[in-house]
Design an enzyme around this catalytic site. Structure first.
Site, PDB file in Angstrom:
ATOM      1  N   HIS A  56      50.542  34.507 -22.787  1.00  0.00           N
ATOM      2  CA  HIS A  56      49.526  35.398 -23.338  1.00  0.00           C
ATOM      3  C   HIS A  56      48.547  34.564 -24.158  1.00  0.00           C
ATOM      4  O   HIS A  56      48.882  33.478 -24.643  1.00  0.00           O
ATOM      5  CB  HIS A  56      50.161  36.454 -24.228  1.00  0.00           C
ATOM      6  CG  HIS A  56      50.977  37.460 -23.481  1.00  0.00           C
ATOM      7  ND1 HIS A  56      51.365  38.650 -24.045  1.00  0.00           N
ATOM      8  CD2 HIS A  56      51.487  37.468 -22.225  1.00  0.00           C
ATOM      9  CE1 HIS A  56      52.073  39.351 -23.179  1.00  0.00           C
ATOM     10  NE2 HIS A  56      52.163  38.640 -22.055  1.00  0.00           N
ATOM     11  N   GLU A  58      47.458  34.835 -27.160  1.00  0.00           N
ATOM     12  CA  GLU A  58      47.911  34.542 -28.515  1.00  0.00           C
ATOM     13  C   GLU A  58      48.930  33.405 -28.526  1.00  0.00           C
ATOM     14  O   GLU A  58      48.851  32.487 -29.348  1.00  0.00           O
ATOM     15  CB  GLU A  58      48.557  35.775 -29.161  1.00  0.00           C
ATOM     16  CG  GLU A  58      47.656  36.983 -29.243  1.00  0.00           C
ATOM     17  CD  GLU A  58      47.828  37.940 -28.067  1.00  0.00           C
ATOM     18  OE1 GLU A  58      47.781  37.504 -26.893  1.00  0.00           O
ATOM     19  OE2 GLU A  58      48.001  39.135 -28.326  1.00  0.00           O
ATOM     20  N   CYS A  86      51.086  42.300 -28.291  1.00  0.00           N
ATOM     21  CA  CYS A  86      52.333  42.933 -27.867  1.00  0.00           C
ATOM     22  C   CYS A  86      53.458  42.503 -28.826  1.00  0.00           C
ATOM     23  O   CYS A  86      53.247  41.727 -29.756  1.00  0.00           O
ATOM     24  CB  CYS A  86      52.670  42.509 -26.433  1.00  0.00           C
ATOM     25  SG  CYS A  86      53.136  40.776 -26.269  1.00  0.00           S
ATOM     26  N   CYS A  89      54.049  38.645 -28.842  1.00  0.00           N
ATOM     27  CA  CYS A  89      52.994  37.938 -29.556  1.00  0.00           C
ATOM     28  C   CYS A  89      53.038  38.232 -31.053  1.00  0.00           C
ATOM     29  O   CYS A  89      52.823  37.339 -31.876  1.00  0.00           O
ATOM     30  CB  CYS A  89      51.637  38.293 -28.971  1.00  0.00           C
ATOM     31  SG  CYS A  89      51.428  37.688 -27.293  1.00  0.00           S
TER      32      CYS A  89
END
Length: 153
Positions: A56, A58, A86, A89
């Site tokens: 992801h 992040e 999420c 993260c």
């Protein structure tokens, strides 16, 4: 420049990352890690191209930021991300000791985990964030994702 203008400026940089991701066939979410008003790292979702569910925006920005700062603790940093993080993260953000997070859009769908509980907002966690700002360039961030998924379906 006031805080809102600064947040808008950096969120536009995160949106640029999201557009790079979109061009590469990824879900268009971008992230920028800032320290002392300078970009430390920048990334976009890369799960498909890296064949890695944890890639992801992040996570990638945090990994790169740790290497650049030569520390797994990212003290006194701000993470800008175009969509609400999420659970995975959020846990990484907390573990990295990021001081502040700023995000654009968020999910209001009732089946989304963050609708029920968002780790970022639990103050009983030992290393919770000191500052959270949401909704920066909300429409731009939200529309980018909506358009992407509309074309996918």
């Amino acid at each position: 420049m006031n805080k809102i203008n600064i947040d808008n400026y950096w969120m536009k940089k995160a949106l640029n990352q999201a557009y790079f991701g979109k061009k590469n066939g990824e879900i268009p979410i971008g992230s920028i890690l800032i320290k002392n008003n300078k970009i430390i790292s920048a990334s976009f979702n890369s799960c498909i191209s890296l064949l890695d569910t944890s890639a992801h925006a992040e996570i990638l920005a945090i990994r790169q930021g740790g290497k650049i700062l030569k520390n797994y603790r990212l003290y006194n940093t701000t993470l800008y991300v175009t969509h609400e993080p999420c659970v995975m993260c959020s846990a990484a953000i907390i573990s990295a000791r990021i001081y502040r997070i700023v995000y654009g859009s968020y999910s209001s769908k009732k089946y989304n985990f963050s609708y029920f509980m968002n780790l970022l907002y639990i103050h009983k966690i030992k290393h919770h964030l000191k500052d959270i700002t949401s909704g920066i360039l909300f429409h731009e961030c939200s529309n980018l994702l909506k358009e992407f998924f509309k074309k996918k379906r």
